[in-house]
Scaffold this motif. Structure first.
Motif, PDB file in Angstrom:
ATOM      1  N   ARG A 470       0.917  -1.239  -0.015  1.00  0.00           N
ATOM      2  CA  ARG A 470       0.174   0.115  -0.022  1.00  0.00           C
ATOM      3  C   ARG A 470       0.970   1.186  -0.113  1.00  0.00           C
ATOM      4  NH1 ARG A 470      -5.181  -0.930   0.534  1.00  0.00           N
ATOM      5  NH2 ARG A 470      -5.643  -2.989   1.686  1.00  0.00           N
ATOM      6  N   ARG A 471       2.106   1.240   0.845  1.00  0.00           N
ATOM      7  CA  ARG A 471       2.795   2.411   0.783  1.00  0.00           C
ATOM      8  C   ARG A 471       3.353   2.853  -0.445  1.00  0.00           C
ATOM      9  NH1 ARG A 471       4.258   0.325   5.763  1.00  0.00           N
ATOM     10  NH2 ARG A 471       6.139  -0.858   4.959  1.00  0.00           N
ATOM     11  N   LEU A 472       3.657   1.458  -1.377  1.00  0.00           N
ATOM     12  CA  LEU A 472       4.501   1.657  -2.433  1.00  0.00           C
ATOM     13  C   LEU A 472       3.325   1.970  -3.674  1.00  0.00           C
ATOM     14  CD1 LEU A 472       6.530  -1.626  -2.748  1.00  0.00           C
ATOM     15  CD2 LEU A 472       7.452   0.821  -2.644  1.00  0.00           C
ATOM     16  N   ALA A 473       2.266   1.865  -3.314  1.00  0.00           N
ATOM     17  CA  ALA A 473       1.045   2.133  -4.340  1.00  0.00           C
ATOM     18  C   ALA A 473       0.787   3.656  -4.232  1.00  0.00           C
ATOM     19  CB  ALA A 473      -0.205   1.447  -3.936  1.00  0.00           C
ATOM     20  N   SER A 474       1.197   4.376  -3.447  1.00  0.00           N
ATOM     21  CA  SER A 474       1.149   6.028  -3.546  1.00  0.00           C
ATOM     22  C   SER A 474       1.325   6.485  -4.862  1.00  0.00           C
ATOM     23  CB  SER A 474       2.062   6.742  -2.422  1.00  0.00           C
ATOM     24  OG  SER A 474       2.093   7.907  -2.731  1.00  0.00           O
ATOM     25  N   PRO A 475       0.400   7.366  -5.253  1.00  0.00           N
ATOM     26  CA  PRO A 475       0.665   7.745  -6.538  1.00  0.00           C
ATOM     27  C   PRO A 475       1.960   9.075  -6.655  1.00  0.00           C
ATOM     28  CG  PRO A 475      -1.272   8.795  -5.442  1.00  0.00           C
ATOM     29  CD  PRO A 475      -0.854   7.793  -4.717  1.00  0.00           C
ATOM     30  N   PHE A 476       2.090   9.547  -5.360  1.00  0.00           N
ATOM     31  CA  PHE A 476       3.427  10.426  -5.451  1.00  0.00           C
ATOM     32  C   PHE A 476       4.517   9.486  -5.886  1.00  0.00           C
ATOM     33  CE2 PHE A 476       0.545  12.259  -2.759  1.00  0.00           C
ATOM     34  CZ  PHE A 476       0.375  14.147  -3.015  1.00  0.00           C
ATOM     35  N   ARG A 477       4.709   8.248  -5.546  1.00  0.00           N
ATOM     36  CA  ARG A 477       5.861   7.465  -5.973  1.00  0.00           C
ATOM     37  C   ARG A 477       5.944   7.342  -7.430  1.00  0.00           C
ATOM     38  NH1 ARG A 477       8.504   3.692  -1.748  1.00  0.00           N
ATOM     39  NH2 ARG A 477       7.582   4.598   0.274  1.00  0.00           N
ATOM     40  N   THR A 478       4.679   7.353  -7.987  1.00  0.00           N
ATOM     41  CA  THR A 478       4.610   6.793  -9.292  1.00  0.00           C
ATOM     42  C   THR A 478       4.774   8.114 -10.376  1.00  0.00           C
ATOM     43  OG1 THR A 478       2.884   5.332  -8.972  1.00  0.00           O
ATOM     44  CG2 THR A 478       3.231   5.846 -11.503  1.00  0.00           C
ATOM     45  N   ALA A 479       4.536   9.456  -9.588  1.00  0.00           N
ATOM     46  CA  ALA A 479       4.842  10.529 -10.312  1.00  0.00           C
ATOM     47  C   ALA A 479       6.014  10.923 -10.236  1.00  0.00           C
ATOM     48  CB  ALA A 479       3.862  11.679  -9.265  1.00  0.00           C
ATOM     49  N   GLU A 480       6.823  10.561  -9.145  1.00  0.00           N
ATOM     50  CA  GLU A 480       8.268  10.812  -8.847  1.00  0.00           C
ATOM     51  C   GLU A 480       9.071  10.051  -9.967  1.00  0.00           C
ATOM     52  OE1 GLU A 480       9.968   9.274  -5.312  1.00  0.00           O
ATOM     53  OE2 GLU A 480       8.418  10.387  -4.229  1.00  0.00           O
ATOM     54  N   ALA A 481       8.669   8.925 -10.391  1.00  0.00           N
ATOM     55  CA  ALA A 481       9.311   7.981 -11.507  1.00  0.00           C
ATOM     56  C   ALA A 481       8.787   8.417 -12.798  1.00  0.00           C
ATOM     57  CB  ALA A 481       8.963   6.571 -11.075  1.00  0.00           C
ATOM     58  N   PHE A 482       7.985   9.371 -12.905  1.00  0.00           N
ATOM     59  CA  PHE A 482       7.454   9.828 -14.299  1.00  0.00           C
ATOM     60  C   PHE A 482       6.513   8.812 -14.811  1.00  0.00           C
ATOM     61  CE2 PHE A 482       7.543  12.162 -18.511  1.00  0.00           C
ATOM     62  CZ  PHE A 482       6.742  13.210 -18.052  1.00  0.00           C
ATOM     63  N   ALA A 483       6.119   7.937 -14.187  1.00  0.00           N
ATOM     64  CA  ALA A 483       5.379   6.767 -14.830  1.00  0.00           C
ATOM     65  C   ALA A 483       3.987   7.263 -14.848  1.00  0.00           C
ATOM     66  CB  ALA A 483       5.444   5.520 -13.783  1.00  0.00           C
ATOM     67  N   ILE A 484       3.518   8.471 -14.288  1.00  0.00           N
ATOM     68  CA  ILE A 484       2.256   9.205 -14.850  1.00  0.00           C
ATOM     69  C   ILE A 484       2.875  10.648 -15.094  1.00  0.00           C
ATOM     70  CG2 ILE A 484       1.841   9.706 -12.290  1.00  0.00           C
ATOM     71  CD1 ILE A 484      -0.974   8.867 -13.794  1.00  0.00           C
TER      72      ILE A 484
END
Lengths: 522, 73
Positions: A470-484
């Protein structure tokens, strides 16, 4: 005037045609709450814009001196008119004349191919068919002296098929319709029927009773509850004829005259930078709870510009036209009020709508809150996989720009259908967003079975893994990786999208024309 | 007054009853909540009226299109 007698005769014959099936038939039609085809055309078009073609067509009978003794007008009225100042080709059966059946003319006026469809094709004009005819009859054999193969002569539908790739085609079912006219209604980009007054079926109650011994009234067999809400054969239902004609004008207002023209913009009075505060609160913290996606969309698009297609069919998905800064767009949005779970009907609706937008060069905006495809035996039996994959296949073939706004859930095969992989792959998410192959809750037990079973306290281990994921599922982490591509404040959705939709107009203009499609849909 | 059947929009399990027989309900009221694929899906009446029958109980499976309540509206 040299030709005074003939000109008088011409006007006399026009008046005979204007009388439709005569006062008795017209009175009966009115008593049933229906307008005549001429009244419908006048009510639909801009005032005084109808230029009728073929008004003198019909069956005349002559006395011994060659003078017209009686005249039955052709049971189809058609011509050129205007809607919001733009020309349209329009026609409809005259039910007051032998229930709108054919009359054996040299050239068909319209209804199933014919002049009006040729006109729409040649001039590249939208076509409107006001369907109110019962189609073929076994009496044709008696008239002709032989029986015919379906699709013979004038009834081939070839032109009707061509039109679907080049101009908007609207069909409105105004009465009880079967056979050829019913097929004509389906061969359209958008269809509508009048509740209580219109029915549509492959064959009517007497044929069904003979086949199965079941007595049904015509509404039970093909009323709007079946044709619109249950089957999706017809797209929208209208409360009455006036509502039906209003909806036709509205539908056409979002579309170009043909695929070589741009969708028509309007002047937008709604500020582009309107940031509705309620957008920051509309999604509940609990990802299980529903909220009103229509209300959400209303806060993002130009005020009062949302027009929903198929609102009562495949309800897990909302398909609608709207405008952003005055420019027409197509919207595909999840409907959390029914879970947003894509079933076979919702997938079919999505595919059809995406293809419609692509054909007429409307950019598409997805608003995703989709937990997945519907599971279970009933859903599998309705070919959920095939329908779901077909929707994705259609999505991957579009060439208009596509945006994905991930509002909340975006999972699995159905979630992928909300993402554009064929183009820019532009995804913006709200802080409430979550995504993946499948939700964490469902996936932990399957993915980590051995590890969980080997633990001293398996239940606790499962919970530990779940909270780590769940912690890894934070959209902020995906935004950091520019995967969104972006994570935005929900209130910024309108100005953000408006600016990109303004910017892509040049792309649309440079890409006009018919869409070529190759391949075999799954 | 007419007998109006309220149907479930979706296949799932009845998670929570939010009304009881005899209740006067307004149009738009949530009569019960169905759980399907971890989503809570409200069953809403489009008509105001009095609840005559509730045809499912909590934890019971519900099929799409199944009549789950009847109101006199």
């Amino acid at each position: 005037m040299n030709w005074a007698a003939e000109i008088d005769e011409l006007h006399r014959r026009r008046r005979l045609s204007e009388a439709c099936g005569g006062p008795t038939a017209v009175a009966r039609h009115h008593a049933a709450g229906k307008l005549t085809v001429r009244e419908r055309i006048d009510a639909l078009l801009d005032a005084d814009s109808f230029r009728e073609v073929g008004k003198l067509a019909g069956r005349g009978s002559y006395d011994a001196h060659g003078v017209l003794a009686a005249f039955e007008p052709a049971p189809y009225v058609m011509g050129l008119g205007r809607i919001d100042g733009r020309p349209v080709a329009i026609g409809g059966e005259d039910y007051t004349i032998r229930a709108g059946t054919g009359f054996g003319s040299d050239r068909r006026k319209g209804g199933q191919g014919g002049f009006i469809e040729d006109l729409a094709h040649a001039y590249r004009l939208p076509l409107i068919n006001l369907v109110d005819g019962t189609g073929g009859s076994v009496d044709t054999a008696r008239r002709k002296g032989y029986t015919v193969v379906p699709g013979y002569g004038q009834d081939g539908f070839e032109r009707s098929v061509d039109l679907l790739g080049i101009v908007p085609v609207v069909c409105a079912v105004m009465g009880t319709t079967a056979g050829g006219p019913a097929m004509r209604a389906i061969l359209s980009h958008w269809s509508i029927m009048v509740k209580g007054q219109a029915q549509i079926f492959a064959a009517g109650p007497p044929v069904v009773e003979r086949a199965f011994g079941v007595k049904l009234d015509k509404d039970e067999l093909g009323g709007s509850q079946i044709a619109v809400d249950t089957a999706g054969s017809i797209d929208n239902a209208a409360e009455d004829e006036a509502d039906c004609l209003r909806q036709i004008r509205r539908f056409l207002s979002y579309l170009p005259q043909n695929v070589w023209e741009m969708p028509p913009p309007v002047v937008c009075a709604d500020p582009v930078d309107r940031c509705d505060d309620a957008l920051a609160e509309i999604v509940p913290r609990s990802s299980r709870q529903a909220y009103d996606m229509r209300k959400l969309l209303g806060m993002v698009v130009d005020r009062d510009s949302l027009f929903e297609l198929q609102p009562t069919f495949g309800r897990a998905i909302i398909t609608a036209f709207a405008r952003m800064n005055g420019k027409p767009i197509g919207i595909v949005a999840s409907n959390p009020m029914v879970g947003g779970i894509v079933d076979a009907r919702a997938a079919r609706k999505q595919g059809h709508f995406v293809e419609l937008c692509d054909t007429f060069h409307l950019p598409i905006v997805f608003f995703a809150d989709v937990p997945g495809l519907m599971v279970g035996v009933a859903s599998e039996s309705e070919a959920i996989l095939r329908e779901g994959v077909r929707a994705r296949y259609i999505g991957l073939q579009v060439s208009v720009p596509v945006f994905s706004v991930i509002v909340r859930k975006c999972y699995g095969v159905a979630g992928g259908g909300f993402i554009d992989r064929g183009g820019l792959n532009f995804k913006i998410a709200w802080p409430s967003a979550q995504w993946g192959s499948l939700p964490v809750e469902g996936g932990v037990k399957a993915a980590y079975r051995r590890e969980i079973e080997a633990a001293d306290d398996p239940a606790r281990r499962e919970q530990e893994i779940e909270s780590e994921l769940r912690r890894l599922a934070s959209p902020f982490r995906t935004a950091e990786a520019f995967a969104i591509e972006d994570l935005i404040d929900p209130r910024e959705t309108r100005p953000y999208l408006c600016q990109f939709i303004d910017a892509l107009q040049g792309r649309l203009r440079s890409d006009l024309g018919p869409k070529s499609k190759v391949g075999v849909r799954p | 007054m007419a007998r109006i059947e309220i149907k479930s929009d979706i296949t799932g399990t009845l998670w929570q009853l939010r009304s009881k027989v005899g209740d006067q309900v307004e149009a738009g009221a949530t009569l019960m909540v169905i759980e399907s694929m971890k989503m809570e899906i409200p069953v809403i009446t489009e008509d105001a009226g009095v609840i005559l029958e509730l045809l499912v109980s909590e934890t019971q499976p519900v099929a799409e299109g199944q009549v789950v309540a009847v109101i006199d509206g």
